[in-house]
Every structure is written in C-alpha cells, then in structure tokens.
Write an enzyme that holds these catalytic residues in place. Structure first.
Site, PDB file in Angstrom:
ATOM      1  N   ALA A 198      82.506  -7.666  24.249  1.00 51.16           N
ATOM      2  CA  ALA A 198      83.635  -8.570  23.989  1.00 51.16           C
ATOM      3  C   ALA A 198      83.305  -9.657  22.986  1.00 51.16           C
ATOM      4  CB  ALA A 198      84.092  -9.204  25.301  1.00 51.16           C
ATOM      5  N   ASN A 253      77.382 -10.176  30.716  1.00 51.65           N
ATOM      6  CA  ASN A 253      76.557  -9.263  29.931  1.00 51.65           C
ATOM      7  C   ASN A 253      76.484  -9.690  28.478  1.00 51.65           C
ATOM      8  OD1 ASN A 253      75.447  -6.701  31.226  1.00 51.65           O
ATOM      9  ND2 ASN A 253      77.473  -6.813  32.150  1.00 51.65           N
ATOM     10  N   HIS A 305      84.775 -16.923  24.341  1.00 50.82           N
ATOM     11  CA  HIS A 305      83.343 -17.103  24.152  1.00 50.82           C
ATOM     12  C   HIS A 305      83.083 -17.862  22.857  1.00 50.82           C
ATOM     13  CE1 HIS A 305      82.735 -14.239  27.383  1.00 50.82           C
ATOM     14  NE2 HIS A 305      83.421 -13.322  26.727  1.00 50.82           N
TER      15      HIS A 305
END
Length: 266
Positions: free
Chosen positions: A133, A196, A226
């Site tokens: 992602a 992850n 993020h």
C-alpha cells in the site's frame, strides 16, 4: 520469453486481484499451476476460476504447502500473512521457487532475514518484495546507499482495524489518539497484519530497528494514510499515500510479477 509457472499461497480478496489480472490478459508470461489456502474450499474456488479463464489452464488446488512445493513452480505469490511467509519461504527457496510477497513483516527479525538471504543466494532464487500500500522504495534505497539517513513512518487509520490489537481502547472510537510509537520491529510485533508496509520501508532503507513508526487512530476514518520521510545531509523526501481500500496491495503483486518478466521494468 518462456512462460513462467506460478503458484498462489493465500486465496483471499487481495489474491483474487491476481486472478482478475490473469483474466484481463495482464500476466501473459505466467501460467498459474497451483493454489493453497488454509481453507481448501477457497483454494479450489481459485483453481476452478483459473481453469475456466480464457487465459488460464490446468491448476491444482493443494491440500498442503508440501503439495504446492511438489509442483515446483518458478514463482510463488504469497498473499497470506507474515506467519505463512515464515513457514513457506525457506523450503520454497530451497525447492527452486522464488517468492513474491506482501507479508514483509515476516522478515522483521534480523536473524531470519539473513537466513532468507543466505538460502536464496545458495539456491539461486530470490524474494521479491511487493510495494503493498506504499511506494518510494527507489528513493529510500538510493538515499540510504548514498549516505547516512533517518527514516520515519507515520500511519493514520480508523479504530476498526485496531479493535483486536493490544493498543485498543474504547476512547479511540470517539477521540483522536496516537496509539503507538516505536520502531518497525516493535510495530510488527504488536500489529502483524496492519504495518507490513513499515517493515518494507525499513528494509529498503535503514533497517527495522532504526525506522521510527507512529500510528494514530482517528474516529470514523476510512482507509489508511501513510507518510514516509527520509532525511540525509543532501536529500529530504516525503512520500504521502492514502488508500481507501487495500486493493492497491493486491495490484502491487501484479505489478511485481510483470516487472520480473518485462523487458523494461519500472
């Protein structure tokens, strides 16, 4: 180019994106020959889809990882969990199969990481880390090779994915709170399925022990945001990525597979 054989470990929603790509003709260099999942029915459903696809062919739903390894695929796409990667990666590499993985958290342990590197080198196999992602592995890797740098990884998410984790508190349903601050090793220990991506960024740069990770929970927040920042004497780069769903992670597996066989790779 000779067609590569591919097997899939983990037959959930993200893995189904690989089947979509196959059906759309986006993986012309691969033949999917085997599937495996903790639930055999899911593996069988995947195998049935592959066999019925206009771009598919014969595919075996396997009852165990050993049955899958016995097929000797050139590549195994692991789209399950860090625990699944730990169970699979060493025997697969020794078996002559390279791995494409989303579950990079399985490599947060430095000793295990070195064992994986050694095993891959000795058996002329490789582990390909999909971007999941996030993105920016190229700049993280480049700057960390160029000179000393520091890396931070900040994530914003809603309370729901945190409900079955050690940091959950009812208060985060109504108030914004920072629920974690530590390094990537500590983060993956607490959140084996949620961060992850932080381990991937860490392995691409300064290492899981050195990357500072923070997680903030925001009420009613949908998706994940993020922010990865790397700073050295000469370079300061910030990578911001928001994803409403996890689909980008599944498509990153497709992109990695395409890069492996492409005459020009991005």
């Amino acid at each position: 180019m000779e067609t590569k054989t591919l097997a899939i470990v983990g037959c959930g929603k993200l893995a189904s994106i690989v089947l979509q790509a196959l059906d759309k003709g986006l993986l012309p260099d691969y033949k999917i020959i085997g599937t495996y999942s903790r639930t055999f029915e899911k593996a069988q459903n995947f195998a049935n889809f592959i066999q019925q696809s206009k771009n598919g062919g014969s595919c075996i739903a396997c009852c165990s990882l050993q049955d899958l390894l016995d097929l000797k695929p050139d590549y195994i796409a692991e789209i399950a969990s860090p625990d699944a990667l730990k169970e699979l990666v060493i025997p697969a590499l020794k078996n002559g199969s390279s791995i494409v993985t989303l579950s990079i958290g399985g490599l947060a342990d430095a000793e295990f990481y070195e064992l994986v590197k050694k095993t891959a080198s000795e058996n002329r196999t490789r582990v390909h880390i999909a971007s999941g992602a996030i993105g920016g592995f190229d700049v993280l890797r480049t700057v960390s090779l160029m000179e000393s740098s520091t890396v931070t990884f900040d994530t914003t998410k809603g309370p729901r994915p945190l409900r079955r984790t050690p940091v959950y508190d009812d208060i985060i349903e109504t108030e914004t709170r920072q629920v974690f601050e530590g390094n990537a090793v500590e983060a993956i220990t607490l959140f084996p399925h949620q961060v992850n991506v932080s381990v991937a960024a860490a392995l691409a740069s300064t290492g899981p022990e050195n990357v500072k990770v923070s997680i903030t929970s925001v009420p009613d927040y949908v998706g994940d945001k993020h922010r990865i920042a790397i700073k050295s004497q000469q370079v300061h780069a910030v990578i911001d990525i928001y994803s409403q769903t996890a689909q980008i992670a599944g498509w990153s597996i497709v992109n990695t597979l395409r890069n492996i066989t492409a005459p020009i790779a991005f």
